[in-house]
Write an enzyme that holds these catalytic residues in place. Structure first.
Site, PDB file in Angstrom:
ATOM      1  N   GLN A 191       0.774  -1.254  -0.056  1.00 28.36           N
ATOM      2  CA  GLN A 191       0.170   0.120   0.086  1.00 28.36           C
ATOM      3  C   GLN A 191       0.852   1.459   0.222  1.00 28.36           C
ATOM      4  O   GLN A 191       0.401   2.284   0.093  1.00 28.36           O
ATOM      5  CB  GLN A 191      -1.023   0.034   1.515  1.00 28.36           C
ATOM      6  CG  GLN A 191      -1.978  -1.136   1.390  1.00 28.36           C
ATOM      7  CD  GLN A 191      -2.545  -1.038   2.707  1.00 28.36           C
ATOM      8  OE1 GLN A 191      -3.341  -0.511   3.243  1.00 28.36           O
ATOM      9  NE2 GLN A 191      -1.827  -2.011   3.520  1.00 28.36           N
ATOM     10  N   ASN A 192       2.024   0.957   0.234  1.00 33.71           N
ATOM     11  CA  ASN A 192       3.142   2.009   0.178  1.00 33.71           C
ATOM     12  C   ASN A 192       3.220   2.487  -1.210  1.00 33.71           C
ATOM     13  O   ASN A 192       3.276   2.101  -2.186  1.00 33.71           O
ATOM     14  CB  ASN A 192       4.539   1.862   0.695  1.00 33.71           C
ATOM     15  CG  ASN A 192       4.268   1.219   2.331  1.00 33.71           C
ATOM     16  OD1 ASN A 192       3.222   1.698   2.924  1.00 33.71           O
ATOM     17  ND2 ASN A 192       5.319   0.573   2.875  1.00 33.71           N
ATOM     18  N   HIS A 197      -1.418   1.396  -4.231  1.00 33.43           N
ATOM     19  CA  HIS A 197      -2.003   2.829  -4.209  1.00 33.43           C
ATOM     20  C   HIS A 197      -1.153   3.738  -4.871  1.00 33.43           C
ATOM     21  O   HIS A 197      -1.081   4.956  -4.617  1.00 33.43           O
ATOM     22  CB  HIS A 197      -2.048   3.185  -2.566  1.00 33.43           C
ATOM     23  CG  HIS A 197      -3.024   2.598  -1.646  1.00 33.43           C
ATOM     24  ND1 HIS A 197      -2.789   2.288  -0.591  1.00 33.43           N
ATOM     25  CD2 HIS A 197      -4.028   1.974  -2.196  1.00 33.43           C
ATOM     26  CE1 HIS A 197      -4.040   1.697   0.017  1.00 33.43           C
ATOM     27  NE2 HIS A 197      -4.633   1.224  -0.846  1.00 33.43           N
ATOM     28  N   CYS A 217      -2.139  13.333 -15.189  1.00 30.74           N
ATOM     29  CA  CYS A 217      -2.862  14.390 -15.730  1.00 30.74           C
ATOM     30  C   CYS A 217      -4.415  14.298 -15.404  1.00 30.74           C
ATOM     31  O   CYS A 217      -5.152  13.206 -15.369  1.00 30.74           O
ATOM     32  CB  CYS A 217      -2.989  14.666 -17.225  1.00 30.74           C
ATOM     33  SG  CYS A 217      -4.091  15.854 -17.723  1.00 30.74           S
ATOM     34  N   CYS A 249       0.122  19.243 -17.563  1.00 33.78           N
ATOM     35  CA  CYS A 249       0.315  18.331 -18.706  1.00 33.78           C
ATOM     36  C   CYS A 249       0.538  18.820 -19.928  1.00 33.78           C
ATOM     37  O   CYS A 249       0.426  20.229 -19.955  1.00 33.78           O
ATOM     38  CB  CYS A 249      -0.850  17.499 -18.892  1.00 33.78           C
ATOM     39  SG  CYS A 249      -1.037  16.007 -19.967  1.00 33.78           S
ATOM     40  N   GLY A 280       2.739  -4.180   9.140  1.00 34.33           N
ATOM     41  CA  GLY A 280       2.598  -2.733   9.442  1.00 34.33           C
ATOM     42  C   GLY A 280       1.504  -2.107   8.708  1.00 34.33           C
ATOM     43  O   GLY A 280       1.759  -1.049   8.088  1.00 34.33           O
ATOM     44  N   THR A 281       0.250  -2.703   8.539  1.00 35.43           N
ATOM     45  CA  THR A 281      -0.871  -1.915   8.281  1.00 35.43           C
ATOM     46  C   THR A 281      -1.839  -2.048   9.254  1.00 35.43           C
ATOM     47  O   THR A 281      -2.136  -2.766   9.820  1.00 35.43           O
ATOM     48  CB  THR A 281      -1.127  -2.594   6.919  1.00 35.43           C
ATOM     49  OG1 THR A 281      -2.597  -1.730   6.575  1.00 35.43           O
ATOM     50  CG2 THR A 281      -1.565  -3.987   6.887  1.00 35.43           C
ATOM     51  N   GLU A 314       1.100  -2.783  17.218  1.00 33.45           N
ATOM     52  CA  GLU A 314       0.118  -2.917  17.934  1.00 33.45           C
ATOM     53  C   GLU A 314      -1.104  -3.889  17.329  1.00 33.45           C
ATOM     54  O   GLU A 314      -0.901  -4.153  16.233  1.00 33.45           O
ATOM     55  CB  GLU A 314      -0.613  -1.572  18.145  1.00 33.45           C
ATOM     56  CG  GLU A 314      -0.933  -0.642  17.094  1.00 33.45           C
ATOM     57  CD  GLU A 314      -0.904   0.917  17.190  1.00 33.45           C
ATOM     58  OE1 GLU A 314      -1.967   1.377  16.817  1.00 33.45           O
ATOM     59  OE2 GLU A 314      -0.083   1.434  18.140  1.00 33.45           O
TER      60      GLU A 314
HETATM   61  P1  NAD Z   1      -1.290   3.196   8.507  1.00 31.08           P
HETATM   62  O1  NAD Z   1      -0.663   4.656   8.787  1.00 31.08           O
HETATM   63  O2  NAD Z   1      -2.760   3.390   8.439  1.00 31.08           O
HETATM   64  O3  NAD Z   1      -0.898   2.303   9.606  1.00 31.08           O
HETATM   65  C1  NAD Z   1       0.594   2.146   9.951  1.00 31.08           C
HETATM   66  C2  NAD Z   1       0.607   0.770  10.813  1.00 31.08           C
HETATM   67  O4  NAD Z   1       1.720   0.501  10.901  1.00 31.08           O
HETATM   68  C3  NAD Z   1       0.064   0.790  12.109  1.00 31.08           C
HETATM   69  O5  NAD Z   1      -0.906  -0.277  12.347  1.00 31.08           O
HETATM   70  C4  NAD Z   1       0.998   1.084  13.089  1.00 31.08           C
HETATM   71  O6  NAD Z   1       0.642   0.126  14.379  1.00 31.08           O
HETATM   72  C5  NAD Z   1       2.025   0.064  12.396  1.00 31.08           C
HETATM   73  N1  NAD Z   1       3.412   0.388  12.536  1.00 31.08           N
HETATM   74  C6  NAD Z   1       3.981   1.515  12.820  1.00 31.08           C
HETATM   75  N2  NAD Z   1       5.304   1.419  12.854  1.00 31.08           N
HETATM   76  C7  NAD Z   1       5.557   0.080  12.642  1.00 31.08           C
HETATM   77  C8  NAD Z   1       6.815  -0.454  12.820  1.00 31.08           C
HETATM   78  N3  NAD Z   1       7.836   0.145  13.116  1.00 31.08           N
HETATM   79  N4  NAD Z   1       6.767  -2.011  12.615  1.00 31.08           N
HETATM   80  C9  NAD Z   1       5.512  -2.737  12.329  1.00 31.08           C
HETATM   81  N5  NAD Z   1       4.351  -1.946  12.476  1.00 31.08           N
HETATM   82  C10 NAD Z   1       4.401  -0.741  12.641  1.00 31.08           C
HETATM   83  O7  NAD Z   1      -0.803   3.099   7.346  1.00 31.08           O
HETATM   84  P2  NAD Z   1      -1.436   1.979   5.985  1.00 31.08           P
HETATM   85  O8  NAD Z   1      -2.064   1.018   6.930  1.00 31.08           O
HETATM   86  O9  NAD Z   1      -0.327   1.558   5.254  1.00 31.08           O
HETATM   87  O10 NAD Z   1      -2.663   2.475   5.374  1.00 31.08           O
HETATM   88  C11 NAD Z   1      -2.847   3.868   5.072  1.00 31.08           C
HETATM   89  C12 NAD Z   1      -2.238   4.333   3.496  1.00 31.08           C
HETATM   90  O11 NAD Z   1      -1.356   4.958   4.068  1.00 31.08           O
HETATM   91  C13 NAD Z   1      -1.870   3.549   2.691  1.00 31.08           C
HETATM   92  O12 NAD Z   1      -2.830   3.687   1.499  1.00 31.08           O
HETATM   93  C14 NAD Z   1      -0.519   4.148   2.109  1.00 31.08           C
HETATM   94  O13 NAD Z   1      -0.671   4.167   0.713  1.00 31.08           O
HETATM   95  C15 NAD Z   1      -0.654   5.262   2.945  1.00 31.08           C
HETATM   96  N6  NAD Z   1       0.930   5.726   3.215  1.00 31.08           N
HETATM   97  C16 NAD Z   1       2.126   5.478   2.716  1.00 31.08           C
HETATM   98  C17 NAD Z   1       3.361   5.646   3.096  1.00 31.08           C
HETATM   99  C18 NAD Z   1       4.538   5.112   2.328  1.00 31.08           C
HETATM  100  O14 NAD Z   1       4.661   4.859   1.193  1.00 31.08           O
HETATM  101  N7  NAD Z   1       5.470   4.973   3.257  1.00 31.08           N
HETATM  102  C19 NAD Z   1       3.352   6.414   4.428  1.00 31.08           C
HETATM  103  C20 NAD Z   1       2.118   6.716   4.921  1.00 31.08           C
HETATM  104  C21 NAD Z   1       1.032   6.466   4.448  1.00 31.08           C
HETATM  105 ZN    ZN Z   2      -3.248  15.909 -20.262  1.00 28.12          ZN
END
Ligand code: NAD
Ligand code: ZN
Length: 242
Positions: free
Chosen positions: A102-103, A120, A128, A146, A185-186, A213
């Site tokens: 999702q990152n 994502h 665009c 664009c 980590g989601t 958590e």
């Molecule tokens: P979120 O912020 O909702 O949740 C993060 C989760 O990671 C939490 O449950 C937290 O407890 C856990 N966490 C934090 N630090 C940790 C660690 N060191 N080890 C293990 N777990 C840990 O993020 P999400 O669930 O990815 O969803 C939300 C949206 O956030 C996604 O759509 C994503 O696109 C976007 N996002 C992406 C980035 C990135 O690309 N790095 C950063 C922030 C948000």
């Molecule tokens: Zn365009």
């Protein structure tokens, strides 16, 4: 206590041929990239979850682009961590392996993983608003325009927007024939990502959850490992090699 859980996780991996991994912001937190939820998700008094929407962009594209530039600059300064690298090892270890992230930071690919699908989008692309053309975009101070003249937006999926259908279909198809689902980590509250491990569980796949958590998936998991992803995943790799 922890070592018994690590051993169980290693045991799960030893006899699994096909492994599906879902990652979230938590895996990149150990690289210093803020997550969305909690204190980390606050920027200039804005909630991250309020900025990542189409209506926020339509209201104030400048502030949303500024936020994306700030996030880009953090990511450009960051390096993949032990957690990302551990997944590269797991990909080499498992006969069949797929990461759905999702990152939007590209750090998993930078670490060297080959089978990564982005659910994502990617923060270093702009798209665009009119013709859909995409370009690489990095820290340009102006809002990108664009060639067709229309304004461009970050090529990421915002809250309330659909995810790419092909990526979702490939993920479901992979889970259909995999043995083990690992979620790292989601917060597991963003759909449809959060439904994938549930789908796997309903089909009898084993489920391991790695998080600092508890999440809505904790009760469903066959095994929960609470703590930092980088630490836990490097322990797993050591366990597999040991
Ligand atoms: P979120 O912020 O909702 O949740 C993060 C989760 O990671 C939490 O449950 C937290 O407890 C856990 N966490 C934090 N630090 C940790 C660690 N060191 N080890 C293990 N777990 C840990 O993020 P999400 O669930 O990815 O969803 C939300 C949206 O956030 C996604 O759509 C994503 O696109 C976007 N996002 C992406 C980035 C990135 O690309 N790095 C950063 C922030 C948000
Ligand atoms: Zn365009």
């Amino acid at each position: 206590m922890r070592s018994a859980e690590i051993e169980r996780f290693v045991g799960f991996l030893r006899d699994k041929r096909s492994v599906f991994v879902l990652t979230g912001a938590g895996i990149s937190a150990d690289s210093g990239i803020p997550t969305f939820r909690g204190q980390d998700g606050i920027w200039k008094n804005y909630q991250a979850t309020d900025l990542a929407t189409l209506s926020a962009f339509q209201r104030n594209p400048q502030i949303v682009w500024e936020w994306y530039h700030w996030r880009q600059s953090i990511i450009l300064d960051a390096e993949p961590n032990e957690g990302h690298r551990a997944l590269v090892h797991l990909e080499e270890y498992c006969p069949s392996f797929l990461i759905l992230t999702q990152n939007v930071d590209g750090l998993q690919q930078k670490a060297g993983s080959k089978s990564v699908l982005e659910l994502h989008g990617n923060i270093f692309r702009a798209r665009c608003m009119d013709c859909g053309q995409t370009i690489h975009h990095e820290l340009e101070p102006e809002i990108p325009k664009c060639v067709c003249g229309a304004m461009m937006r970050p090529d990421v999926v915002w809250f309330g927007e659909p995810v790419p259908t092909d990526v979702l279909q490939r993920s479901f198809a992979f889970i259909d024939s995999c043995d083990l689902v690992i979620v790292i980590g989601t917060s597991a509250v963003v759909q449809p990502a959060a439904s994938l491990p549930v789908y796997g569980k309903n089909r009898g796949r084993q489920l391991v959850v790695v998080n600092r958590e508890a999440t809505p998936l904790s009760d469903l998991a066959d095994l929960n490992l609470f703590g930092h992803a980088a630490e836990i995943l490097s322990d797993i790799v050591r366990g597999l090699n040991g």
